[in-house]
Design a protein around this motif. Sequence first.
Motif, PDB file in Angstrom:
ATOM      1  N   LYS A   1       9.194   3.312 -17.090  1.00 38.03           N
ATOM      2  CA  LYS A   1       8.883   3.119 -18.632  1.00 38.03           C
ATOM      3  C   LYS A   1       7.979   4.476 -19.206  1.00 38.03           C
ATOM      4  O   LYS A   1       7.844   4.581 -20.322  1.00 38.03           O
ATOM      5  CB  LYS A   1       8.363   2.085 -19.036  1.00 38.03           C
ATOM      6  CG  LYS A   1       9.220   0.924 -18.528  1.00 38.03           C
ATOM      7  CD  LYS A   1      10.723   0.840 -19.391  1.00 38.03           C
ATOM      8  CE  LYS A   1      10.439   0.136 -20.804  1.00 38.03           C
ATOM      9  NZ  LYS A   1      11.640  -0.117 -21.524  1.00 38.03           N
ATOM     10  N   GLY A   2       7.225   5.092 -18.333  1.00 37.71           N
ATOM     11  CA  GLY A   2       6.392   6.116 -18.838  1.00 37.71           C
ATOM     12  C   GLY A   2       5.163   5.423 -19.587  1.00 37.71           C
ATOM     13  O   GLY A   2       4.135   6.309 -20.055  1.00 37.71           O
ATOM     14  N   TYR A   3       4.893   4.129 -19.000  1.00 40.65           N
ATOM     15  CA  TYR A   3       3.504   3.554 -19.468  1.00 40.65           C
ATOM     16  C   TYR A   3       2.305   4.517 -18.574  1.00 40.65           C
ATOM     17  O   TYR A   3       1.199   4.408 -18.883  1.00 40.65           O
ATOM     18  CB  TYR A   3       3.551   2.027 -19.438  1.00 40.65           C
ATOM     19  CG  TYR A   3       4.273   1.509 -20.403  1.00 40.65           C
ATOM     20  CD1 TYR A   3       4.254   1.699 -21.602  1.00 40.65           C
ATOM     21  CD2 TYR A   3       5.108   0.483 -19.681  1.00 40.65           C
ATOM     22  CE1 TYR A   3       5.196   1.059 -22.517  1.00 40.65           C
ATOM     23  CE2 TYR A   3       5.886  -0.414 -20.740  1.00 40.65           C
ATOM     24  CZ  TYR A   3       5.979   0.068 -22.089  1.00 40.65           C
ATOM     25  OH  TYR A   3       6.531  -0.546 -23.002  1.00 40.65           O
ATOM     26  N   PHE A   4       2.741   4.819 -17.517  1.00 43.10           N
ATOM     27  CA  PHE A   4       1.767   5.407 -16.465  1.00 43.10           C
ATOM     28  C   PHE A   4       2.386   6.832 -16.255  1.00 43.10           C
ATOM     29  O   PHE A   4       3.430   7.040 -16.069  1.00 43.10           O
ATOM     30  CB  PHE A   4       1.797   4.826 -14.945  1.00 43.10           C
ATOM     31  CG  PHE A   4       1.283   3.290 -15.031  1.00 43.10           C
ATOM     32  CD1 PHE A   4       0.572   2.674 -16.001  1.00 43.10           C
ATOM     33  CD2 PHE A   4       1.488   2.631 -13.731  1.00 43.10           C
ATOM     34  CE1 PHE A   4       0.089   1.426 -16.153  1.00 43.10           C
ATOM     35  CE2 PHE A   4       1.122   1.551 -13.561  1.00 43.10           C
ATOM     36  CZ  PHE A   4       0.541   0.703 -14.772  1.00 43.10           C
ATOM     37  N   ASP A   5       1.415   7.823 -16.375  1.00 39.61           N
ATOM     38  CA  ASP A   5       1.816   9.240 -15.776  1.00 39.61           C
ATOM     39  C   ASP A   5       1.389   9.181 -14.324  1.00 39.61           C
ATOM     40  O   ASP A   5       2.029   9.989 -13.667  1.00 39.61           O
ATOM     41  CB  ASP A   5       1.344  10.410 -16.706  1.00 39.61           C
ATOM     42  CG  ASP A   5      -0.311  10.170 -16.711  1.00 39.61           C
ATOM     43  OD1 ASP A   5      -0.869   9.343 -16.188  1.00 39.61           O
ATOM     44  OD2 ASP A   5      -0.583  10.919 -17.759  1.00 39.61           O
ATOM     45  N   ALA A   6       0.692   8.408 -13.805  1.00 38.62           N
ATOM     46  CA  ALA A   6       0.640   8.211 -12.411  1.00 38.62           C
ATOM     47  C   ALA A   6      -0.006   6.810 -12.072  1.00 38.62           C
ATOM     48  O   ALA A   6      -0.808   6.292 -12.792  1.00 38.62           O
ATOM     49  CB  ALA A   6      -0.555   9.491 -11.944  1.00 38.62           C
ATOM     50  N   ALA A   7       0.084   6.731 -10.793  1.00 37.08           N
ATOM     51  CA  ALA A   7      -0.423   5.270 -10.009  1.00 37.08           C
ATOM     52  C   ALA A   7      -1.324   5.701  -8.952  1.00 37.08           C
ATOM     53  O   ALA A   7      -0.989   6.443  -8.284  1.00 37.08           O
ATOM     54  CB  ALA A   7       0.547   4.508  -9.842  1.00 37.08           C
ATOM     55  N   VAL A   8      -2.508   5.064  -8.827  1.00 33.75           N
ATOM     56  CA  VAL A   8      -3.227   5.312  -7.762  1.00 33.75           C
ATOM     57  C   VAL A   8      -2.921   4.090  -6.839  1.00 33.75           C
ATOM     58  O   VAL A   8      -3.514   2.870  -7.332  1.00 33.75           O
ATOM     59  CB  VAL A   8      -4.860   5.416  -8.411  1.00 33.75           C
ATOM     60  CG1 VAL A   8      -5.583   5.637  -7.226  1.00 33.75           C
ATOM     61  CG2 VAL A   8      -5.028   6.904  -9.067  1.00 33.75           C
ATOM     62  N   LEU A   9      -2.575   4.467  -5.659  1.00 31.60           N
ATOM     63  CA  LEU A   9      -2.250   3.187  -4.882  1.00 31.60           C
ATOM     64  C   LEU A   9      -2.902   3.546  -3.364  1.00 31.60           C
ATOM     65  O   LEU A   9      -3.475   4.693  -3.293  1.00 31.60           O
ATOM     66  CB  LEU A   9      -1.008   2.957  -4.742  1.00 31.60           C
ATOM     67  CG  LEU A   9      -0.104   2.859  -6.083  1.00 31.60           C
ATOM     68  CD1 LEU A   9       1.454   2.939  -5.566  1.00 31.60           C
ATOM     69  CD2 LEU A   9      -0.494   1.464  -6.765  1.00 31.60           C
ATOM     70  N   THR A  10      -2.641   2.657  -2.495  1.00 31.84           N
ATOM     71  CA  THR A  10      -3.315   2.813  -1.136  1.00 31.84           C
ATOM     72  C   THR A  10      -2.236   2.882  -0.302  1.00 31.84           C
ATOM     73  O   THR A  10      -1.508   1.883   0.160  1.00 31.84           O
ATOM     74  CB  THR A  10      -4.270   1.584  -0.879  1.00 31.84           C
ATOM     75  OG1 THR A  10      -5.266   1.824  -1.891  1.00 31.84           O
ATOM     76  CG2 THR A  10      -5.244   2.183   0.566  1.00 31.84           C
ATOM     77  N   ASP A  11      -1.987   3.696   0.445  1.00 29.57           N
ATOM     78  CA  ASP A  11      -0.854   4.110   1.244  1.00 29.57           C
ATOM     79  C   ASP A  11      -1.525   3.810   2.832  1.00 29.57           C
ATOM     80  O   ASP A  11      -2.539   3.666   2.890  1.00 29.57           O
ATOM     81  CB  ASP A  11      -0.165   5.782   1.170  1.00 29.57           C
ATOM     82  CG  ASP A  11       0.898   5.812   1.934  1.00 29.57           C
ATOM     83  OD1 ASP A  11       1.570   4.886   2.728  1.00 29.57           O
ATOM     84  OD2 ASP A  11       1.544   6.997   2.070  1.00 29.57           O
ATOM     85  N   LYS A  12      -1.070   4.217   3.996  1.00 28.25           N
ATOM     86  CA  LYS A  12      -1.565   4.248   5.193  1.00 28.25           C
ATOM     87  C   LYS A  12      -0.745   5.154   6.089  1.00 28.25           C
ATOM     88  O   LYS A  12       0.246   5.564   5.882  1.00 28.25           O
ATOM     89  CB  LYS A  12      -1.425   2.803   5.772  1.00 28.25           C
ATOM     90  CG  LYS A  12      -0.093   2.122   5.981  1.00 28.25           C
ATOM     91  CD  LYS A  12      -0.405   0.793   6.733  1.00 28.25           C
ATOM     92  CE  LYS A  12       0.993   0.044   6.975  1.00 28.25           C
ATOM     93  NZ  LYS A  12       2.398   0.152   6.288  1.00 28.25           N
ATOM     94  N   GLU A  13      -1.648   5.778   6.867  1.00 33.64           N
ATOM     95  CA  GLU A  13      -1.320   6.604   7.992  1.00 33.64           C
ATOM     96  C   GLU A  13      -1.792   5.775   9.283  1.00 33.64           C
ATOM     97  O   GLU A  13      -2.931   5.864   9.552  1.00 33.64           O
ATOM     98  CB  GLU A  13      -2.053   7.759   8.098  1.00 33.64           C
ATOM     99  CG  GLU A  13      -1.295   8.709   6.824  1.00 33.64           C
ATOM    100  CD  GLU A  13      -2.403  10.034   6.608  1.00 33.64           C
ATOM    101  OE1 GLU A  13      -3.186  10.140   7.482  1.00 33.64           O
ATOM    102  OE2 GLU A  13      -2.077  10.811   5.691  1.00 33.64           O
ATOM    103  N   GLY A  14      -0.769   5.345  10.089  1.00 32.60           N
ATOM    104  CA  GLY A  14      -1.280   4.460  11.170  1.00 32.60           C
ATOM    105  C   GLY A  14      -1.582   3.115  10.589  1.00 32.60           C
ATOM    106  O   GLY A  14      -0.998   2.482   9.693  1.00 32.60           O
ATOM    107  N   ILE A  15      -2.730   2.885  10.867  1.00 31.45           N
ATOM    108  CA  ILE A  15      -3.482   1.353  10.527  1.00 31.45           C
ATOM    109  C   ILE A  15      -4.484   2.033   9.457  1.00 31.45           C
ATOM    110  O   ILE A  15      -5.300   1.328   8.824  1.00 31.45           O
ATOM    111  CB  ILE A  15      -4.008   0.773  11.387  1.00 31.45           C
ATOM    112  CG1 ILE A  15      -5.047   1.287  12.509  1.00 31.45           C
ATOM    113  CG2 ILE A  15      -2.970   0.148  12.252  1.00 31.45           C
ATOM    114  CD1 ILE A  15      -5.831   0.165  13.337  1.00 31.45           C
ATOM    115  N   LEU A  16      -4.659   3.229   9.228  1.00 25.78           N
ATOM    116  CA  LEU A  16      -5.604   3.954   8.275  1.00 25.78           C
ATOM    117  C   LEU A  16      -5.204   3.907   6.884  1.00 25.78           C
ATOM    118  O   LEU A  16      -4.067   4.513   6.525  1.00 25.78           O
ATOM    119  CB  LEU A  16      -6.072   5.484   8.849  1.00 25.78           C
ATOM    120  CG  LEU A  16      -7.154   6.057   7.774  1.00 25.78           C
ATOM    121  CD1 LEU A  16      -8.599   5.546   7.832  1.00 25.78           C
ATOM    122  CD2 LEU A  16      -7.307   7.621   8.341  1.00 25.78           C
TER     123      LEU A  16
END
Lengths: 370, 206, 648
Positions: free
Chosen positions: A116-131
């Motif tokens: 909807k364009g309420y966010f221009d970006a979201a800060v999330l937590t991804d993972k690489e392996g279990i990190l």
Amino acid sequence: MSLFGPNELIEDVINKNLCIGCGACIELCPYFRSYKGRTAMLFPCTKEEGRCYAFCPKIEVDLDRLSEFFFQAPYSGAPLGRYRSIHTAKAGPKADAGDFQAGGTVSALIGFALRKGYFDAAVLTDKEGILPVPRIITDPADVSRCSTSKYTSAPTLSALNQAVRQGYKHIGVVGTPCQVLAVAQMRMNPTAEPDFSDPIALTLGLFCTWSVYYRAFEPFIAARVDISRVIKVDIPPPPAEVMEIYTAEEKIEIGLDEIRELVPDTCSYCIDMTSEFADISVGVLEGRTDMNTLIVRTERGQKIVDEAVAEGFLVLEDMPGENLEHLQWAAGNKKKRAFAKAREEGMINGAEGTRSYLRVDPATVSDCIA
Amino acid sequence: MTGNALPKDPYNVIITGVGGQGNVLASRILANMLVRKGYAVTIGETFGASQRGGSVMSHLRVSRQGSWSPQIPKGKADVVVALEPTEAVRVLADYGNPDIMIVSNTRPVHSVGVIAGDLEYPPLEQTKKKAEELSARAWFIDATDEALKLGHPILGNVIMLGALAGMSPLPLDMEDFKAVMLTSLSADKLDINVRAFTLGRELVSH
Amino acid sequence: MSELFDGKEGTQHLLMGNEAIARGALEAGVRVAAGYPGTPSSEIIESLARVADKANMYVEWSVNEKVAMEVAAAGSFAELRSLTAMKQNGVNVASDFLLHLAGSGTRGGMVLVPCEDPGALSSINEGESRYFARMMELPLLEPGDFQEVKDMVKWAFELSEELRMLVVLRSVTRLSHASGMVTYGPLPPREATARFRHEGFVLDPQEGVLISAPVGYKHELQQGKIRKAREMFENSPFNTYTGPEKPEVLIITSSACTLYSKEAVHLLGLKDRVGILKLGTTWPLPVNLLTRYLSLTDTIFIVEEVIPFMEENIKVIAAERAAEIGIKKFYGKNDGTLPMVGELNPDFVIGALCKILNIEYKARPDEYTQAAQNIPFTGEAPHRELTFCPGCPHRASFWSIHNALELDGRKGFVCGDIGCYAMAMLPTGFSVVKTVHAMGSGSGIASGFGKLGQFHFDQPIVAVCGDSTFFHTAIPALINARHHKADFTLVILDNSGTAMTGFQPHPGLDVNALGDTVPSIDIADVCRSMGARVEVRDPFDLEETRKVLNELMEDEEGLKVLILRQICTLSPEKKAGKKYEMSINEEICIGENCGCNRLCTRIFRCPGLVWDTERQVTKLDEVICIGCGVCADICPAGAIQRKEAGIS
């Protein structure tokens, strides 16, 4: 709330093992960096006041001031903090499918807000392996890769600082209570930056009772399974008392009592289970794996939830009374224990000019502990 | 043996600067010019680790009587050529005396302590004042800036040698300068060096 | 200097002490010269290498000093004159062979020139080799000025041939790296023939075998040679006395201290009261000569650097001859008249003579001294701490090593080694180096640390060494580490030359001391052949270097090697042109504010960057900057910018 600098941050937080590695002090300057979940200061910095200290959720947190700022009322001390409404929730039919934990509420909301364009970006937590790895996400299609809980602390807010520097103006942040607390402090512009405008469009807080340092978790898991084969880690809602480690071939169960041995001391000082300074808080729902608990705290949180429901991204149901009671009991207990411990150790409301872990009306603390 | 009589024997020259400024080469050129005049020269130099950003000194003993200590005794320098201004003053602590003459470049080379902000670099005026106070006479010339105008900062050292020729009683003439330069330089580069040497001499002539 | 070879007999030249040594060797007809670079010795081999072709010599930079001495010894065994030159520490390295060589004896004249560094001007110790001469029973010569340097070197070869033993000629920084006047002698003919004779009677010194056994026989033979040397030294023209017939004080001195003593006597006007006995032959000491001069007065003042070698040995002679010469009062190091550490200078001798003779001396008026002496402490002349050169790859390497260690967070540290990079114990290398000992010791020490796991030792260990140091002595330590599964990471700072001493070639390069093309030995191949995990990176790629280092520190499978390859700034190739044109955008320089706090000038500290206090921005010093471009990656704001320079 008093302002101090990096040296006090080292002394009060890093050296006293209070640092959880949330990332609030990372990417502000070249001095603080996170590596495998641990925050390190690379070189000495001589600043007497700095954002690193001002943003840190583990020192000189003024709960009443924060509460006045966001809720126009002092810190309540209530188990779940101040909120407008509480529901059970899950992703609606319009939301992207994904491998969610529980109801997929967080992914649904973030996907909706980005679309909807309420966010221009979201800060999330991804993972690489279990990190766990912080990510700035701008494409709603990328949201689902960051779904599922991480049980190790992550420097997610480093990505927020990065996003701010890159010029994003409407950022959605998903974080744990400590991270949400840091974000709340950032939004108050504690260092009085001249051209400040709040870059946060929405804070989406998670429920959390503890997390584990990656550096303790990694060898612990490695002793039980080849880490490179792990595809998912999960802790199903209570009353289950296990962590499940999935590989392509098998599922390993580890008793939570074993995992709790790894929980760092800093989590025992945490008074907040439900991200009380978020716009919206989301957690598991006891006894149900298909639904989340959803707490709406602010007007803008309410607005986005209402729209998401209206447009089919989110489905709400009423919160059963016994679930609410149990959630309050659990959150209240955590708060009570943490306040008691911090007060006993003289970490609350030190004299003006000294540094304290928390600042809050002493009566509120007494009420919580009672 | 030919050449002028020196006011003292041995006559003591210090060329001072910072590691990497070309101190050693400057002392070699100067010494060989004097050797051509029939003097026995002893040079003491600092090499090695101190070249990496440290203070570097060459001590020249000019004599009719053979070798002297490669280290000038304390308080016994007669003339100082400083490739860097604060080095001109530093030398005086150990080797200065009321009769000493100084010719110094004005271009500062900041030490890492100064770069880091741990130390302050004194203003040129203060350095000049101190040098004048502790010498018979001090000349400060913009050798590096002039050298840059000529095309290369390293010519600053030749300008400084020209200035020494202009202000000291040492018999340093153009013919010897050319002869010495030609032992290590191709003839096409001689002209620019001669210009630098002449310029240095002019800069102290007033 | 081609003058070194082409200068005519009888002409006078201004030579550096090391050049005078080289000239002396040329006049003696030296044919083989080998050494390992080390300040203050390097110019000897360098000078000889430059004229090797003209002089018909073989000259090499050997892999280390022991090998250099062995290479030179082979020349001697083949009846050629040979020389080996090294920093004092090199004698320690070569000492095992030296003991055997002393026992076996030599054929062609062979001279060892150790260059010592009293005061440690370019060293991390002030070791002495004079005791080696005594311990290994070899003749020791110490020239006292520049002419003598040349003349004594020439004589040393003759002496060596007469005695059939190695002769040690000791130099010090203030001779090797000082310059003075030298009058040339004639050069010998160019032709020479090498032949190793080994078919004669086994004990025949010219045609038998070369070995220090049978030990009893050979050792006695050697001591006989030393007795013969002593007799020769009694009449050596290099032992000279200057002064009155009946001096009040007799100075006994040698080497550069001769010049200090002469200067002190001159400045104090004591030439009628103080005599100077200058010894050119300091082991074995000429007993009769000393007895004669000790008889002149009862006050003896011994001036030498560093430890009291002459003092203690002359006292033995004085005791043995006491009945004849009477009781002496000795001044020197043991009684504190002169310091036991550091180099001497004329002022130490002046101070001591004033004390001994109870006289006063003022070099300059007191008011002047008061006004001048505090200059270095009042900010008039800010202290100059040592630093890596602008654009030095080591600064970049240690930046990454430092950051990797801090991020790792297990209190890791660096075992240092010998080279410019030893300066990483200072802020210029972010103070990461915590041990520095002998060449190659960083790897050996790391190998030891890497075996302490059973005692709960969990700090990551990084060792560093340069490319030349790698070949010199790191290889055996690495083999040890690999074989014993010691866990550490060796970072090889490969800057393509022996940088600290003036960029001499080593076995990793395809050129030798003579400029010939030769096979090079690849460091990575050597390490891989040991079974080590080997990574090669460019240290100017800071983040990649840091990343791979963290990975290696976490890989607990024994020996890991990271080769950081970037040529030294001082190399001719680098000096030729700037890679990048650097500039600073002052608009976006954060300066002292939160978010940077002058990272480039306060922490990174490249001399090419200067902090402008008034305008609160970083400036570029274009005279000093060499355009390596690394600081652009340090700057968090992107204010330091680089663009490719068209290399001319």
